[in-house]
Design a protein around this motif. Sequence first.
Motif, short mmCIF file in Angstrom:
data_model
loop_
_atom_site.label_atom_id
_atom_site.label_comp_id
_atom_site.label_asym_id
_atom_site.label_seq_id
_atom_site.Cartn_x
_atom_site.Cartn_y
_atom_site.Cartn_z
N PRO A 134 0.97 -1.07 -0.09
CA PRO A 134 0.18 0.15 -0.09
C PRO A 134 0.71 1.18 0.10
CG PRO A 134 -0.18 -1.09 2.07
CD PRO A 134 0.58 -1.80 1.39
N MET A 135 2.00 1.11 0.61
CA MET A 135 2.75 2.56 0.59
C MET A 135 3.15 2.94 -0.61
SD MET A 135 2.89 2.98 3.92
CE MET A 135 3.81 4.40 3.88
N HIS A 136 3.26 2.14 -1.73
CA HIS A 136 3.66 2.55 -3.04
C HIS A 136 2.92 3.65 -3.49
CE1 HIS A 136 5.55 -1.45 -3.38
NE2 HIS A 136 6.55 -0.57 -3.32
N VAL A 137 1.46 3.79 -3.10
CA VAL A 137 0.69 4.93 -3.36
C VAL A 137 0.33 5.92 -2.11
CG1 VAL A 137 -0.67 3.70 -5.13
CG2 VAL A 137 -1.62 3.63 -2.70
N GLY A 138 1.49 5.92 -1.56
CA GLY A 138 1.66 6.94 -0.17
C GLY A 138 1.70 8.42 -0.84
N ARG A 139 2.43 9.16 0.24
CA ARG A 139 2.46 10.54 -0.05
C ARG A 139 3.82 10.89 -0.66
NH1 ARG A 139 1.13 11.29 6.28
NH2 ARG A 139 -1.10 11.07 6.17
N ALA A 140 3.69 11.54 -1.62
CA ALA A 140 4.80 11.96 -2.42
C ALA A 140 5.70 12.72 -1.67
CB ALA A 140 4.28 12.83 -3.83
N GLU A 141 5.43 13.51 -0.76
CA GLU A 141 6.45 14.55 -0.10
C GLU A 141 7.33 13.46 0.78
OE1 GLU A 141 2.46 14.67 2.41
OE2 GLU A 141 3.15 14.81 0.19
N ASP A 142 6.97 12.36 1.27
CA ASP A 142 7.88 11.41 1.95
C ASP A 142 8.30 10.28 1.18
OD1 ASP A 142 5.68 9.83 2.40
OD2 ASP A 142 5.23 10.82 4.04
N LYS A 143 8.06 10.49 -0.02
CA LYS A 143 8.35 9.11 -0.81
C LYS A 143 7.96 8.15 -0.52
CE LYS A 143 12.92 11.35 -1.92
NZ LYS A 143 13.98 11.56 -0.83
N GLY A 144 6.45 7.85 -0.22
CA GLY A 144 5.80 6.95 -0.05
C GLY A 144 6.21 6.16 1.54
N GLY A 145 6.57 7.04 2.41
CA GLY A 145 7.03 6.48 3.55
C GLY A 145 8.54 6.11 3.92
N ASN A 146 9.30 6.41 2.72
CA ASN A 146 10.87 6.06 2.73
C ASN A 146 11.29 7.21 3.50
OD1 ASN A 146 11.64 3.63 1.02
ND2 ASN A 146 10.55 4.79 -0.36
N ASP A 147 11.00 8.48 3.81
CA ASP A 147 11.54 9.40 4.62
C ASP A 147 11.06 9.45 6.17
OD1 ASP A 147 12.91 10.39 2.32
OD2 ASP A 147 11.62 11.90 2.02
N ILE A 148 10.33 8.56 6.33
CA ILE A 148 9.73 8.56 7.79
C ILE A 148 10.75 7.15 8.37
CG2 ILE A 148 7.99 7.54 9.47
CD1 ILE A 148 5.88 8.73 7.26
N GLN A 149 11.72 7.77 9.06
CA GLN A 149 12.63 6.96 9.65
C GLN A 149 12.33 6.63 10.94
OE1 GLN A 149 15.77 6.05 8.03
NE2 GLN A 149 14.47 6.90 6.31
N LEU A 150 12.65 5.21 11.35
CA LEU A 150 12.28 4.82 12.67
C LEU A 150 13.02 3.47 12.96
CD1 LEU A 150 10.31 2.26 11.15
CD2 LEU A 150 8.40 4.03 11.63
N GLN A 151 12.80 2.92 14.12
CA GLN A 151 13.62 1.85 14.26
C GLN A 151 12.68 0.51 14.45
OE1 GLN A 151 16.83 1.49 16.03
NE2 GLN A 151 16.96 3.54 15.11
#
Length: 121
Positions: A1-18
């Motif tokens: 589902p994340m492939h159709v996420g928000r463009a501003e964070d590259k589909g969740g790629n920019d949401i860094q976590l552990q």
Amino acid sequence: PMHVGRAEDKGGNDIQLQWFGKGSNLHRVWDSNMINDYGMSYTELSKKLPVLNKEQIREIKKGTVLEWVKESQELVNEIYSSAEKGEKLGYSYSYKYWNTVEKQLQKGGLRLARVLNDIFS
């Protein structure tokens, strides 16, 4: 589902976590971390997925690609609210969302099969 996420964070790629104490991002958690850490081969995992009846399969396969994208975007909103930047995720997160992962894997497989059948038939 994340492939159709928000463009501003590259589909969740920019949401860094552990993820279990190692650096990851929200997209990777859903794309691979939860699946790989489940500890089954893809064959074992596919055999473990719930068995669907013909009506359930028909329901999943119906619609258009655009409708499937809109459906995924609704799920993405839930996923975005499920974790914050820098959060430490692990067993409880995986336990809470594993059924969603299974459903999305089934939908993805069945819908891909439908698209390929449409192309080659």
